[in-house]
Design a protein around this motif. Structure first.
Motif, PDB file in Angstrom:
ATOM      1  N   LEU A  25       0.834  -1.210   0.000  1.00  0.00           N
ATOM      2  CA  LEU A  25       0.000   0.000   0.000  1.00  0.00           C
ATOM      3  C   LEU A  25       0.874   1.267   0.000  1.00  0.00           C
ATOM      4  CD1 LEU A  25      -2.752  -1.186   2.521  1.00  0.00           C
ATOM      5  CD2 LEU A  25      -3.025  -0.902   0.054  1.00  0.00           C
ATOM      6  N   PHE A  67      -3.584   3.520   5.701  1.00  0.00           N
ATOM      7  CA  PHE A  67      -3.223   2.285   5.011  1.00  0.00           C
ATOM      8  C   PHE A  67      -2.651   1.283   6.008  1.00  0.00           C
ATOM      9  CE2 PHE A  67      -2.294   3.693   0.320  1.00  0.00           C
ATOM     10  CZ  PHE A  67      -3.569   3.324  -0.043  1.00  0.00           C
ATOM     11  N   GLY A  70      -4.740  -1.922   7.080  1.00  0.00           N
ATOM     12  CA  GLY A  70      -4.081  -3.111   6.532  1.00  0.00           C
ATOM     13  C   GLY A  70      -3.794  -4.112   7.644  1.00  0.00           C
ATOM     14  N   ILE A  77      -9.706   0.215   2.839  1.00  0.00           N
ATOM     15  CA  ILE A  77      -8.493   0.201   2.001  1.00  0.00           C
ATOM     16  C   ILE A  77      -8.842   0.435   0.525  1.00  0.00           C
ATOM     17  CG2 ILE A  77      -6.620  -1.288   1.140  1.00  0.00           C
ATOM     18  CD1 ILE A  77      -6.622  -2.605   3.917  1.00  0.00           C
ATOM     19  N   MET A  80      -7.421   3.444  -1.768  1.00  0.00           N
ATOM     20  CA  MET A  80      -6.636   3.164  -2.971  1.00  0.00           C
ATOM     21  C   MET A  80      -7.255   3.840  -4.196  1.00  0.00           C
ATOM     22  SD  MET A  80      -4.023   1.949  -4.185  1.00  0.00           S
ATOM     23  CE  MET A  80      -3.028   0.583  -3.751  1.00  0.00           C
ATOM     24  N   PHE A  94      -5.533  -4.510  -8.850  1.00  0.00           N
ATOM     25  CA  PHE A  94      -5.660  -4.426  -7.394  1.00  0.00           C
ATOM     26  C   PHE A  94      -6.999  -5.026  -6.953  1.00  0.00           C
ATOM     27  CE2 PHE A  94      -6.698  -2.248  -3.431  1.00  0.00           C
ATOM     28  CZ  PHE A  94      -5.515  -2.373  -2.722  1.00  0.00           C
ATOM     29  N   TRP A 127      -6.798  -8.577  -4.948  1.00  0.00           N
ATOM     30  CA  TRP A 127      -7.047  -8.505  -3.503  1.00  0.00           C
ATOM     31  C   TRP A 127      -8.348  -9.215  -3.120  1.00  0.00           C
ATOM     32  CZ3 TRP A 127      -4.586  -4.942   0.426  1.00  0.00           C
ATOM     33  CH2 TRP A 127      -3.267  -4.625   0.046  1.00  0.00           C
TER      34      TRP A 127
END
Ligand code: RET
Length: 278
Positions: free
Chosen positions: A120, A141, A145, A180, A184, A210, A214
Motif C-alpha cells: 500500500l 493504510f 491493513g 483500504i 486506494m 488491485f 485482492w
C-alpha cells in the motif's frame, strides 16, 4: 475419537477422505512455484532499480522487502504442507500423519502483515497526491491493513469449529478491507492528474489488478464454505483450489503490481528527462 482442535479444513479433509496423489502434488508444486516466482521477482526489482529516477526508487525497495519476506514465508508454508501429510500405500492416498504438524495457512497471514502495508505504501512513492496528505493516507493504510489481516488471522482458525466466530471475524476484517479499497481508489484518481496518458492508462490497469487480486484473498478464506458447509468445496477440490487461488493472488498482487508500478515510474522518469547512467 481423534480431535483436531481449531485446525483448518485441509486437516479435516486429510483425516477423513485423504488426498489423491494428483491433489497433493498439485498443492506441493503450486506452493513451490509461489516462492520461486518471489525469488525471480527479487532479481527483477533489484536489476530495474536504476531505470527510474531516484525519487521513485523507494517503491522498488519496498518490492524487494515484499519479495524477500514472501519468499521465506512461502517456503515455510510449502514445508508445512509436505510435513503434514503422509502417503499411505495401503490406501494409495495421503492422510494426515499421526503426530505430524497440522497444516495451517497462518504463515501466509503473517506474511501479509508485512506485505500489505508495504504494497500500500509503495504506490505513494510513485504517484503525487493532489489533495490528500501523504502521512494521513500512509497511516490509514497501515492501520486498516494490519487490522484487516489480524482479524482475518484469528477468524481462519474457526473455519470448521465455530462458524459464527469465523464469519464475525471475517466481517470485521471486510470492513477494514472496504476502507483500504476506498483509499486506494482515491490515491489512484489523484495520481492520474497531470501525468502522461500512457502513465494514466497503466494506473487504470493497476486499479483493475488491485481489485481482482485482492478480492481473491477473501475468496480463499471462504473457500470451504463456498457451496455451504460440507458442500462441494469442503473436499480435496477446495484444498487444492485454495492454494492455487492464493498463489495466483500472490503473484498478481505482489509481483505484477510491483512491475506495473515500475512501468509508471519509468514513464514519469523519462518525461522528466531522467537518463540512466551506469
Ligand atoms: C481476509 C479475511 C476475510 C475477509 C477479508 C480478508 C482480506 C484479505 C486480503 C489480503 C490481501 C493480501 C495481500 C497480500 C500480499 O502480499 C484477511 C482473508 C477481506 C485483502 C495483498
Amino acid at each position: 475419537m481423534k480431535s483436531l482442535g481449531n485446525a483448518t479444513f485441509e486437516n479435516y479433509v486429510g483425516l477423513d477422505q485423504g488426498l489423491s496423489e494428483m491433489g497433493y502434488q498439485m498443492v506441493a508444486h503450486v506452493l513451490t512455484l509461489g516462492y520461486a516466482v518471489m525469488l525471480a521477482g527479487l532479481f527483477y526489482f533489484i536489476l530495474t532499480l536504476k531505470t527510474v529516477a531516484p525519487r521513485f526508487r523507494t517503491s522498488s525497495v519496498l518490492s524487494v522487502v515484499v519479495m524477500v519476506s514472501a519468499f521465506l514465508l512461502l517456503f515455510a508454508q510449502a514445508n508445512n504442507w509436505t510435513s503434514s501429510f503422509v502417503f499411505d500405500a495401503e490406501r494409495g492416498r495421503y492422510f494426515l500423519g499421526d503426530g505430524q504438524d497440522l497444516f495451517n495457512n497462518g504463515y501466509r497471514y503473517l506474511n501479509w502483515l508485512i506485505d500489505v502495508p508495504m504494497l500500500l505504501f509503495q504506490i505513494l512513492f510513485v504517484v503525487t497526491l493532489t489533495t490528500s496528505k501523504f502521512s494521513s493516507i500512509r497511516n490509514q493504510f497501515w492501520f486498516s491493513g494490519a487490522a484487516m489481516i489480524i482479524t482475518g488471522y484469528i477468524g481462519q482458525f474457526y473455519e470448521v469449529t465455530n462458524i459464527t466466530a469465523f464469519f464475525v471475524w471475517g466481517a470485521i476484517s471486510t470492513a477494514f478491507f472496504i476502507h483500504i479499497l476506498y483509499l486506494m481508489r482515491k490515491v489512484i484518481s489523484e495520481g492520474k492528474q497531470g501525468i502522461p496518458v500512457k502513465a494514466q492508462n497503466t494506473l487504470n490497469a493497476i486499479w483493475g489488478l488491485f481489485l481482482v487480486s485482492w478480492m481473491l484473498y477473501p475468496g480463499a478464506y471462504l473457500m470451504p464454505h463456498l457451496a455451504g458447509l460440507e458442500g462441494v468445496f469442503f473436499s480435496e477440490i477446495g484444498v487444492v483450489g485454495r492454494q492455487i487461488t492464493y498463489t495466483i493472488a500472490d503473484v498478481l498482487s505482489k509481483v505484477i503490481y510491483g512491475v506495473l508500478l515500475t512501468v509508471v515510474a519509468q514513464t514519469l522518469s523519462k518525461e522528466e528527462g531522467y537518463v540512466e547512467v551506469n
